[in-house]
Motif scaffolding. Structure first.
Motif, PDB file in Angstrom:
ATOM      1  N   ARG A 145     -15.070   3.738   1.404  1.00 52.01           N
ATOM      2  CA  ARG A 145     -14.314   4.336   2.504  1.00 52.01           C
ATOM      3  C   ARG A 145     -14.170   5.852   2.431  1.00 52.01           C
ATOM      4  O   ARG A 145     -13.676   6.472   3.380  1.00 52.01           O
ATOM      5  CB  ARG A 145     -12.914   3.695   2.574  1.00 52.01           C
ATOM      6  CG  ARG A 145     -12.963   2.212   2.889  1.00 52.01           C
ATOM      7  CD  ARG A 145     -11.579   1.568   2.882  1.00 52.01           C
ATOM      8  NE  ARG A 145     -11.689   0.124   3.060  1.00 52.01           N
ATOM      9  CZ  ARG A 145     -10.654  -0.711   3.067  1.00 52.01           C
ATOM     10  NH1 ARG A 145      -9.424  -0.242   2.916  1.00 52.01           N
ATOM     11  NH2 ARG A 145     -10.846  -2.006   3.223  1.00 52.01           N
ATOM     12  N   ASP A 146     -14.613   6.480   1.363  1.00 50.04           N
ATOM     13  CA  ASP A 146     -14.378   7.911   1.180  1.00 50.04           C
ATOM     14  C   ASP A 146     -14.898   8.786   2.324  1.00 50.04           C
ATOM     15  O   ASP A 146     -14.244   9.761   2.700  1.00 50.04           O
ATOM     16  CB  ASP A 146     -14.980   8.390  -0.150  1.00 50.04           C
ATOM     17  CG  ASP A 146     -14.161   7.938  -1.345  1.00 50.04           C
ATOM     18  OD1 ASP A 146     -13.025   7.462  -1.138  1.00 50.04           O
ATOM     19  OD2 ASP A 146     -14.649   8.060  -2.484  1.00 50.04           O
TER      20      ASP A 146
ATOM     21  N   LEU B 253       0.830  -1.203   0.000  1.00 54.04           N
ATOM     22  CA  LEU B 253       0.000   0.000   0.000  1.00 54.04           C
ATOM     23  C   LEU B 253       0.864   1.253   0.000  1.00 54.04           C
ATOM     24  O   LEU B 253       0.642   2.175  -0.807  1.00 54.04           O
ATOM     25  CB  LEU B 253      -0.909  -0.006   1.234  1.00 54.04           C
ATOM     26  CG  LEU B 253      -1.593   1.323   1.581  1.00 54.04           C
ATOM     27  CD1 LEU B 253      -2.573   1.719   0.487  1.00 54.04           C
ATOM     28  CD2 LEU B 253      -2.265   1.254   2.945  1.00 54.04           C
TER      29      LEU B 253
ATOM     30  N   ARG C  17     -13.572  -1.335   0.048  1.00 57.25           N
ATOM     31  CA  ARG C  17     -12.657  -0.241  -0.304  1.00 57.25           C
ATOM     32  C   ARG C  17     -13.367   0.908  -1.010  1.00 57.25           C
ATOM     33  O   ARG C  17     -13.040   2.073  -0.795  1.00 57.25           O
ATOM     34  CB  ARG C  17     -11.514  -0.782  -1.163  1.00 57.25           C
ATOM     35  CG  ARG C  17     -10.484   0.268  -1.543  1.00 57.25           C
ATOM     36  CD  ARG C  17      -9.193  -0.322  -2.053  1.00 57.25           C
ATOM     37  NE  ARG C  17      -8.330  -0.745  -0.951  1.00 57.25           N
ATOM     38  CZ  ARG C  17      -8.151  -2.003  -0.585  1.00 57.25           C
ATOM     39  NH1 ARG C  17      -8.785  -2.975  -1.214  1.00 57.25           N
ATOM     40  NH2 ARG C  17      -7.356  -2.314   0.422  1.00 57.25           N
ATOM     41  N   ASP C  18     -14.338   0.593  -1.851  1.00 55.54           N
ATOM     42  CA  ASP C  18     -15.004   1.658  -2.606  1.00 55.54           C
ATOM     43  C   ASP C  18     -16.029   2.424  -1.768  1.00 55.54           C
ATOM     44  O   ASP C  18     -16.694   3.332  -2.268  1.00 55.54           O
ATOM     45  CB  ASP C  18     -15.673   1.099  -3.862  1.00 55.54           C
ATOM     46  CG  ASP C  18     -16.729   0.037  -3.558  1.00 55.54           C
ATOM     47  OD1 ASP C  18     -16.910  -0.313  -2.375  1.00 55.54           O
ATOM     48  OD2 ASP C  18     -17.374  -0.447  -4.509  1.00 55.54           O
TER      49      ASP C  18
ATOM     50  N   GLY D  51      -9.704   0.086   7.695  1.00 55.69           N
ATOM     51  CA  GLY D  51     -10.775  -0.432   6.833  1.00 55.69           C
ATOM     52  C   GLY D  51     -10.608  -1.916   6.569  1.00 55.69           C
ATOM     53  O   GLY D  51     -11.594  -2.673   6.578  1.00 55.69           O
ATOM     54  N   ASN D  52      -9.370  -2.348   6.382  1.00 55.52           N
ATOM     55  CA  ASN D  52      -9.114  -3.780   6.175  1.00 55.52           C
ATOM     56  C   ASN D  52      -9.375  -4.583   7.443  1.00 55.52           C
ATOM     57  O   ASN D  52      -9.906  -5.708   7.381  1.00 55.52           O
ATOM     58  CB  ASN D  52      -7.662  -3.996   5.727  1.00 55.52           C
ATOM     59  CG  ASN D  52      -7.402  -3.488   4.316  1.00 55.52           C
ATOM     60  OD1 ASN D  52      -8.340  -3.264   3.547  1.00 55.52           O
ATOM     61  ND2 ASN D  52      -6.153  -3.301   3.973  1.00 55.52           N
TER      62      ASN D  52
ATOM     63  N   ALA E   6      -4.089   8.649   4.025  1.00 55.48           N
ATOM     64  CA  ALA E   6      -4.579   7.527   3.216  1.00 55.48           C
ATOM     65  C   ALA E   6      -4.209   6.177   3.815  1.00 55.48           C
ATOM     66  O   ALA E   6      -4.919   5.182   3.614  1.00 55.48           O
ATOM     67  CB  ALA E   6      -4.019   7.634   1.795  1.00 55.48           C
TER      68      ALA E   6
ATOM     69  N   GLU F 207      -6.949   2.814   5.047  1.00 57.48           N
ATOM     70  CA  GLU F 207      -6.874   1.503   4.407  1.00 57.48           C
ATOM     71  C   GLU F 207      -6.626   0.400   5.441  1.00 57.48           C
ATOM     72  O   GLU F 207      -7.243  -0.666   5.386  1.00 57.48           O
ATOM     73  CB  GLU F 207      -5.758   1.497   3.358  1.00 57.48           C
ATOM     74  CG  GLU F 207      -6.040   2.359   2.145  1.00 57.48           C
ATOM     75  CD  GLU F 207      -7.253   1.861   1.385  1.00 57.48           C
ATOM     76  OE1 GLU F 207      -7.245   0.702   0.934  1.00 57.48           O
ATOM     77  OE2 GLU F 207      -8.224   2.630   1.248  1.00 57.48           O
TER      78      GLU F 207
ATOM     79  N   HIS G  26      -7.356   6.011  12.899  1.00 60.80           N
ATOM     80  CA  HIS G  26      -7.114   6.904  11.769  1.00 60.80           C
ATOM     81  C   HIS G  26      -6.419   8.192  12.189  1.00 60.80           C
ATOM     82  O   HIS G  26      -5.360   8.538  11.669  1.00 60.80           O
ATOM     83  CB  HIS G  26      -8.447   7.234  11.075  1.00 60.80           C
ATOM     84  CG  HIS G  26      -8.357   8.407  10.158  1.00 60.80           C
ATOM     85  ND1 HIS G  26      -8.850   9.638  10.495  1.00 60.80           N
ATOM     86  CD2 HIS G  26      -7.800   8.537   8.938  1.00 60.80           C
ATOM     87  CE1 HIS G  26      -8.614  10.480   9.507  1.00 60.80           C
ATOM     88  NE2 HIS G  26      -7.989   9.847   8.555  1.00 60.80           N
TER      89      HIS G  26
END
Length: 398
Positions: free
Chosen positions: A157-158, A117, A154-155, A147-148, A140, A144, A241
Motif C-alpha cells: 500500500r505504500d 487501527l 497491506r505490504d 485498502g481493506n 494512515a 488502511e 483517501h
C-alpha cells in the motif's frame, strides 16, 4: 468579469484563508465569470438547486477534460470513467454496487477493526517528542480502511497516497507540465499495480457482502467493462483517501485553534458526532465540484450558455449566512447542519457514512488520548484549490 477570484491565478492569501474571498463572491458576484468562460457559483441555494436538477446540470466532463488532458491520455481515461464525473447509466451501475457494499452491517463489522487501527497509531506516537500528524495519523487511516475494502495486500500500500495526490491534483484549475506528466504516470502505474490484484480476485473471489472489488466484478445485469472496473477501483482508493485525510487533519487543527471548543468536546465527548459535521462544514475537505450546463440558463441576472463549465464552491456555500446562523462560528452541537461537504442530490458522496465513522472515531479517540496536544510551527497547507487540507501538521502530544 469579477476580479474577486480567478481560479487559475488565485490572489495572495487565498490558500491560507479562502473564506473572505468566498464571502465577497456570495454577496458581490454569486455567478462569477472566469477568463475561460466558466463560472463560479457560491451560494448555498444555487448549489442545492444544481445538485437536484440532473437534467440541466450534468457531471459528464468529456468536453472539458479532452482539451485539458488529451483524449487518448491516462488522466482522460480515468476521470471520464470514474463515478464522480459520470451520469447514468454508468453512474447508476457503479453507485449501486458501492452503496450495497457499504451497507450498515458491513460498516458495523468494520468498526472494531477501525478502533484497533486508530489505537495502534496512537500508541506508536506516544513516545515521540514531536509527531507529523498527516503522515503518522490522518493519512494512515483511510489508506488502511479503503485498502481493506478492496483487499489490497497491506505490504503493497505504500505508493497509494502519492498516486492519489498526483491524480486528484490534476483536477486543479491550472496545471504545469510536471503536474500533468506526474498525473498521467500515476494512472498508468496504478493500473499496473491493480492488474495482479484483479486477476487474483477473479481466481479467488472474496465475500461480495464486504469485499468491494469482488462486488464490482460480480455485478449482475450490465457488467463493468475492464476500463470501468480499473478506473473505479482507482477512484474508490483516491476519493476515500484524500477527503478523509483532510477531514481528520482539519478537525485536529480547528480544535487547536479553538481551545474553548476543545475543552467543550473533552467535557462532552458525546458531541463528537455533530462535531464531525461541523468540522466538515467549516473546513470542507473538497472545496469545489463541477457541473456542465445542457441548456442556456439565467441566474442572478447572468446568462449562462449551454455547455458551460460551472465551479460549485462548496467551501463558500457551507458558510452562507442565508443557510447557517453565525456561519463562521464553530458550534459543536449545530442542528440542523445540512452542509454540502458531501455534495448533494444523485451524486451525494457514496462513502459519507464511512467517512463520518472514520472522523468520529479518529478525532474522538485522538482527543481523549492526547487532550493537551499542541500544533507546532511548520504546518503546511496542501496548496490546492479544489481540496483543502494539510500536507504537514507537526504537533507535540503532551
Amino acid at each position: 468579469m469579477s476580479d474577486i477570484l480567478t481560479l487559475t491565478a488565485p490572489p495572495d492569501g487565498f490558500h491560507e484563508n479562502p473564506y473572505p474571498f468566498y464571502a465577497r463572491l456570495r454577496e458581490e458576484a454569486p455567478v462569477c465569470a472566469q477568463p475561460d468562460g466558466s463560472f463560479i457559483l457560491s451560494r448555498y441555494a444555487d448549489l442545492d438547486m444544481v445538485y437536484r436538477d440532473t437534467d440541466t446540470f450534468i457531471s459528464d466532463k468529456k468536453a472539458v477534460f479532452g482539451p485539458k488532458y488529451g483524449v487518448d491520455s491516462p488522466l482522460y481515461e480515468h476521470h471520464t470513467n470514474s463515478l464522480v464525473f459520470n451520469d447514468p447509466p454508468l453512474h447508476t451501475r457503479v453507485r449501486k454496487v458501492m452503496v450495497g457494499a457499504m451497507n450498515p452491517r458491513a460498516l458495523a463489522q468494520m468498526e472494531p477493526g477501525l478502533v484497533t487501527l486508530i489505537d495502534s497509531l496512537l500508541d506508536e506516537m506516544a513516545d515521540q517528542a514531536e509527531v507529523e500528524l498527516i503522515e503518522a495519523f490522518a493519512g494512515a487511516i483511510p489508506i488502511e480502511v479503503i485498502g481493506n475494502l478492496l483487499g489490497i495486500p497491506r505490504d503493497e500500500r505504500d505508493p497509494l497516497r502519492d498516486w492519489s495526490l498526483a491524480i486528484l491534483g490534476a483536477l486543479e484549475p491550472a496545471l504545469n507540465d510536471e503536474q500533468l506528466s506526474t498525473g498521467h504516470q500515476a494512472v498508468t502505474d496504478f493500473k499496473a499495480f491493480l492488474r495482479h490484484i484483479i486477476e487474483d480476485r477473479r481466481a479467488h473471489p472474496g465475500d461480495p457482502e464486504t469485499d468491494v472489488l469482488t462486488r464490482l466484478m460480480q455485478t449482475t445485469g450490465d457488467h463493468l467493462t475492464e476500463v470501468e472496473l480499473y478506473q473505479n477501483c482507482i477512484f474508490i482508493l483516491n476519493a476515500g483517501h484524500e477527503t478523509t485525510t483532510n477531514l481528520i487533519g482539519n478537525a485536529i487543527a480547528l480544535l487547536d485553534q479553538h481551545p474553548a471548543k476543545r475543552a467543550e468536546l473533552l467535557a462532552n465527548p458525546e458531541l463528537i458526532t455533530t462535531a464531525v459535521d461541523e468540522f466538515l462544514r467549516l473546513e470542507s475537505p473538497n472545496q469545489f465540484g463541477n457541473r456542465l450546463t445542457t441548456r442556456d440558463i439565467t441566474l442572478h441576472g447572468v446568462t449562462i450558455p449551454a455547455g458551460t463549465d460551472l465551479h460549485l464552491c462548496m467551501g463558500g456555500a457551507n458558510r452562507d449566512p442565508r443557510q447557517f446562523d453565525s456561519p463562521d462560528e464553530m458550534q459543536l452541537d449545530r442542528r440542523p447542519n445540512k452542509h454540502l461537504a458531501f455534495a448533494g442530490g444523485a451524486h451525494t458522496c457514496v462513502g459519507l457514512t464511512l467517512a463520518r465513522m472514520e472522523g468520529r472515531i479518529a478525532v474522538g479517540r485522538f482527543l481523549q488520548r492526547y487532550p493537551n496536544y499542541h500544533l507546532t510551527p511548520g504546518a503546511q497547507r496542501g496548496g490546492r484549490i479544489r481540496f483543502r487540507g494539510y500536507a504537514r501538521l507537526p504537533a507535540t502530544l503532551t
